[in-house]
Enzyme design. Structure first.
Site, PDB file in Angstrom:
ATOM      1  N   CYS A 171      -2.523   1.374   7.966  1.00  0.00           N
ATOM      2  CA  CYS A 171      -1.588   0.612   7.154  1.00  0.00           C
ATOM      3  C   CYS A 171      -1.975  -0.857   7.111  1.00  0.00           C
ATOM      4  O   CYS A 171      -2.341  -1.451   8.106  1.00  0.00           O
ATOM      5  CB  CYS A 171      -0.153   0.804   7.642  1.00  0.00           C
ATOM      6  SG  CYS A 171       0.281  -0.083   9.122  1.00  0.00           S
ATOM      7  N   GLU A 196       8.199  -2.455   8.900  1.00  0.00           N
ATOM      8  CA  GLU A 196       9.041  -1.769   9.874  1.00  0.00           C
ATOM      9  C   GLU A 196      10.352  -1.349   9.172  1.00  0.00           C
ATOM     10  O   GLU A 196      11.206  -2.188   8.862  1.00  0.00           O
ATOM     11  CB  GLU A 196       9.319  -2.729  11.050  1.00  0.00           C
ATOM     12  CG  GLU A 196      10.412  -2.299  11.991  1.00  0.00           C
ATOM     13  CD  GLU A 196      10.306  -0.835  12.456  1.00  0.00           C
ATOM     14  OE1 GLU A 196       9.232  -0.400  12.869  1.00  0.00           O
ATOM     15  OE2 GLU A 196      11.331  -0.133  12.381  1.00  0.00           O
ATOM     16  N   GLU A 229       0.826  -1.211   0.000  1.00  0.00           N
ATOM     17  CA  GLU A 229       0.000   0.000   0.000  1.00  0.00           C
ATOM     18  C   GLU A 229       0.855   1.254   0.000  1.00  0.00           C
ATOM     19  O   GLU A 229       1.883   1.318   0.676  1.00  0.00           O
ATOM     20  CB  GLU A 229      -0.894   0.004   1.245  1.00  0.00           C
ATOM     21  CG  GLU A 229      -1.847  -1.157   1.263  1.00  0.00           C
ATOM     22  CD  GLU A 229      -2.724  -1.181   2.499  1.00  0.00           C
ATOM     23  OE1 GLU A 229      -3.396  -2.189   2.705  1.00  0.00           O
ATOM     24  OE2 GLU A 229      -2.713  -0.201   3.254  1.00  0.00           O
ATOM     25  N   SER A 263       9.417   6.145  10.480  1.00  0.00           N
ATOM     26  CA  SER A 263       8.663   5.766  11.672  1.00  0.00           C
ATOM     27  C   SER A 263       9.053   4.344  12.065  1.00  0.00           C
ATOM     28  O   SER A 263       9.004   3.429  11.249  1.00  0.00           O
ATOM     29  CB  SER A 263       7.161   5.829  11.364  1.00  0.00           C
ATOM     30  OG  SER A 263       6.413   5.369  12.465  1.00  0.00           O
ATOM     31  N   SER A 303       7.158   4.872  17.512  1.00  0.00           N
ATOM     32  CA  SER A 303       5.812   4.470  17.939  1.00  0.00           C
ATOM     33  C   SER A 303       5.904   3.867  19.331  1.00  0.00           C
ATOM     34  O   SER A 303       6.519   2.815  19.518  1.00  0.00           O
ATOM     35  CB  SER A 303       5.241   3.435  16.959  1.00  0.00           C
ATOM     36  OG  SER A 303       5.158   4.004  15.666  1.00  0.00           O
TER      37      SER A 303
HETATM   38  N1  SAH Z   1       6.351   0.034  11.520  1.00  0.00           N
HETATM   39  C1  SAH Z   1       6.431   1.428  11.718  1.00  0.00           C
HETATM   40  C2  SAH Z   1       5.807   2.241  10.618  1.00  0.00           C
HETATM   41  C3  SAH Z   1       4.528   1.750  10.042  1.00  0.00           C
HETATM   42  S1  SAH Z   1       3.138   1.857  11.113  1.00  0.00           S
HETATM   43  C4  SAH Z   1       5.856   1.819  13.061  1.00  0.00           C
HETATM   44  O1  SAH Z   1       5.205   0.987  13.687  1.00  0.00           O
HETATM   45  O2  SAH Z   1       6.090   2.936  13.481  1.00  0.00           O
HETATM   46  C5  SAH Z   1       2.832   3.605  11.161  1.00  0.00           C
HETATM   47  C6  SAH Z   1       2.026   4.073  12.361  1.00  0.00           C
HETATM   48  O3  SAH Z   1       0.673   3.636  12.242  1.00  0.00           O
HETATM   49  C7  SAH Z   1       2.549   3.549  13.692  1.00  0.00           C
HETATM   50  O4  SAH Z   1       2.634   4.567  14.650  1.00  0.00           O
HETATM   51  C8  SAH Z   1       1.480   2.547  14.068  1.00  0.00           C
HETATM   52  O5  SAH Z   1       1.423   2.344  15.448  1.00  0.00           O
HETATM   53  C9  SAH Z   1       0.244   3.165  13.516  1.00  0.00           C
HETATM   54  N2  SAH Z   1      -0.862   2.220  13.336  1.00  0.00           N
HETATM   55  C10 SAH Z   1      -0.816   0.974  12.873  1.00  0.00           C
HETATM   56  N3  SAH Z   1      -2.048   0.413  12.859  1.00  0.00           N
HETATM   57  C11 SAH Z   1      -2.894   1.345  13.348  1.00  0.00           C
HETATM   58  C12 SAH Z   1      -4.303   1.365  13.596  1.00  0.00           C
HETATM   59  N4  SAH Z   1      -5.065   0.308  13.344  1.00  0.00           N
HETATM   60  N5  SAH Z   1      -4.838   2.496  14.089  1.00  0.00           N
HETATM   61  C13 SAH Z   1      -4.067   3.564  14.347  1.00  0.00           C
HETATM   62  N6  SAH Z   1      -2.735   3.604  14.151  1.00  0.00           N
HETATM   63  C14 SAH Z   1      -2.150   2.499  13.659  1.00  0.00           C
HETATM   64 FE1  SF4 Z   2       4.718  -3.429  11.989  1.00  0.00          FE
HETATM   65 FE2  SF4 Z   2       2.287  -2.423  12.164  1.00  0.00          FE
HETATM   66 FE3  SF4 Z   2       3.776  -2.643  14.363  1.00  0.00          FE
HETATM   67 FE4  SF4 Z   2       4.417  -0.810  12.499  1.00  0.00          FE
HETATM   68  S1  SF4 Z   2       2.542  -0.863  13.754  1.00  0.00           S
HETATM   69  S2  SF4 Z   2       5.804  -2.265  13.552  1.00  0.00           S
HETATM   70  S3  SF4 Z   2       3.789  -1.931  10.646  1.00  0.00           S
HETATM   71  S4  SF4 Z   2       3.024  -4.346  13.117  1.00  0.00           S
END
Ligand code: SAH
Ligand code: SF4
Length: 367
Positions: free
Chosen positions: A348, A175, A102, A206, A229
């Site tokens: 995501c 990640e 995506e 991120s 995060s």
């Molecule tokens: N793996 C990296 C970057 C991709 S996720 C990371 O975790 O930072 C990007 C952001 O989207 C992260 O802060 C993650 O916690 C948030 N995220 C993932 N799924 C989500 C959801 N269902 N609702 C809100 N935020 C979400």
């Molecule tokens: Fe992976 Fe989703 Fe966690 Fe980011 S938030 S580290 S994409 S599992």
């Protein structure tokens, strides 16, 4: 091209590597600048239609294309979904091996930001994340990351040729610091001033908190912005949401962030997905403020997007506001991330997951 039995992507190469590739085939490496401009500034996907000097033309005809030594990364659009406010478009793109990823193009306040994926799936398993729920599939190559930026640029140009992508966030599937080398190569390519020329300070990585990766970013003096995060302010609270915190405990992560801040002088953005009753209490906010004390930190609050594999719900507005107020009172900038079109499955991994679920419904086969 000889000595290259496995075809490789030209989009994987930075400019020095492109020069080397040409020189290796006996072509004057100064032609690399032309090819680079066509690939990255113009974003061409069909080199047959481009104008090149004869030596470069001959090399391209001989070496680039299906079954030849080099190919171009140009993922196929499977689905494009605009949000109801018209400011976000989400793309589901199919890679050469059939994997789907995506990419999101966001156009708020005249600033155009692309959000790219760095992996198909993710190994980190955050419980509320659609990508985490599907598990790890594979790392993306640099060219597959770069190609997502090209795709978004093409779409934007189609809407308005004067508009440009200005910002890049690595917040799609995967990640980034688990795929460190490919991500750094991709960021070097997209920030090269002779190509896409995204400003490094407008690129945000991120991470879920891959401690060795954060330390490496500081050691290598990488010029990008860092977002971490967090989602929990005690080991226990965080571990319930972020399994990776067992490998890199909160104390260790905060230590690495402090060192990063000291070494680079840069602000760190902390992301926090607010979940009702899980991580949105005043006590959690107070503990978070204490954890970040003395750091140049900005806290970004994200409303939870619902996903199929997680039963939690987003915080109530009054809890979210109270959480924000406590951090502000402690002196931290704290903002809410705009919910970018929940109607288009904006979290995501959610589009890919939705696609799979629709398939499951059709065939009646679960799992
Ligand atoms: N793996 C990296 C970057 C991709 S996720 C990371 O975790 O930072 C990007 C952001 O989207 C992260 O802060 C993650 O916690 C948030 N995220 C993932 N799924 C989500 C959801 N269902 N609702 C809100 N935020 C979400
Ligand atoms: Fe992976 Fe989703 Fe966690 Fe980011 S938030 S580290 S994409 S599992």
């Amino acid at each position: 091209m000889t000595g290259n039995p496995q075809p490789s992507s030209l989009h994987d190469l930075d400019l020095p590597a492109l020069r080397e590739a040409l020189a290796g085939d006996g072509v004057n490496p100064h032609h690399a600048a032309t090819l680079w401009r066509v690939l990255h500034r113009e974003g061409a996907t069909n080199l047959a239609a481009c104008d090149f000097l004869p030596p470069l033309r001959r090399w391209i005809d001989r070496s680039v294309g299906e079954g030849k030594a080099w190919f171009l990364d140009a993922p196929e659009l499977v689905e494009e979904i605009p949000s109801s406010d018209g400011l976000t478009r989400k793309f589901l793109l199919r890679l050469r091996d059939g994997q789907t990823i995506e990419t999101v193009l966001m156009g708020y306040e005249g600033r155009h930001t692309v959000c790219v994926s760095t992996q198909a799936g993710c190994a980190m398993g955050c419980v509320f994340c659609a990508t985490g729920q599907m598990g790890f599939v594979r790392h993306l190559r640099p060219g597959e990351i770069v190609a997502q930026v090209h795709h978004a640029r093409r779409v934007l140009r189609g809407i308005d040729p004067a508009k440009r992508v200005r910002n890049l966030v690595l917040m799609g599937m995967g990640e980034p610091l688990h795929n460190y080398d490919s991500v750094m190569r991709a960021l070097g390519i997209v920030s090269d001033t002779r190509g896409i020329a995204l400003g490094p300070a407008r690129i945000a990585i991120s991470t879920v908190g891959v401690v060795p990766g954060i330390r490496r970013l500081a050691e290598e003096g990488r010029p990008y912005r860092l977002a971490v995060s967090l989602h929990g302010s005690s080991e226990e609270e965080r571990a319930a949401l972020v399994p990776a915190s067992k490998r890199w405990p909160l104390a260790e992560l905060i230590g690495a962030c402090r060192d990063y801040g000291r070494a680079t002088g840069k602000r760190i953005f902390f992301e926090w997905t607010l979940i009702e009753g899980e991580n949105d209490s005043p006590a959690t906010a107070t503990r978070l403020a204490a954890l970040l004390a003395g750091m140049d930190a900005h806290v970004n609050l994200i409303p939870l997007n619902p996903t199929g594999g997680y039963g939690g719900i987003e915080s109530r507005p009054e809890s979210a506001r109270r959480f924000q107020a406590i951090l502000r009172e402690a002196g931290f900038p704290c903002t809410f991330r705009q919910r970018r079109g929940i109607d288009v499955a904006a979290g995501c991994g959610m589009l890919r997951a939705a696609k799979r679920d629709r398939r499951v419904e059709k065939t009646g086969v679960a799992g």
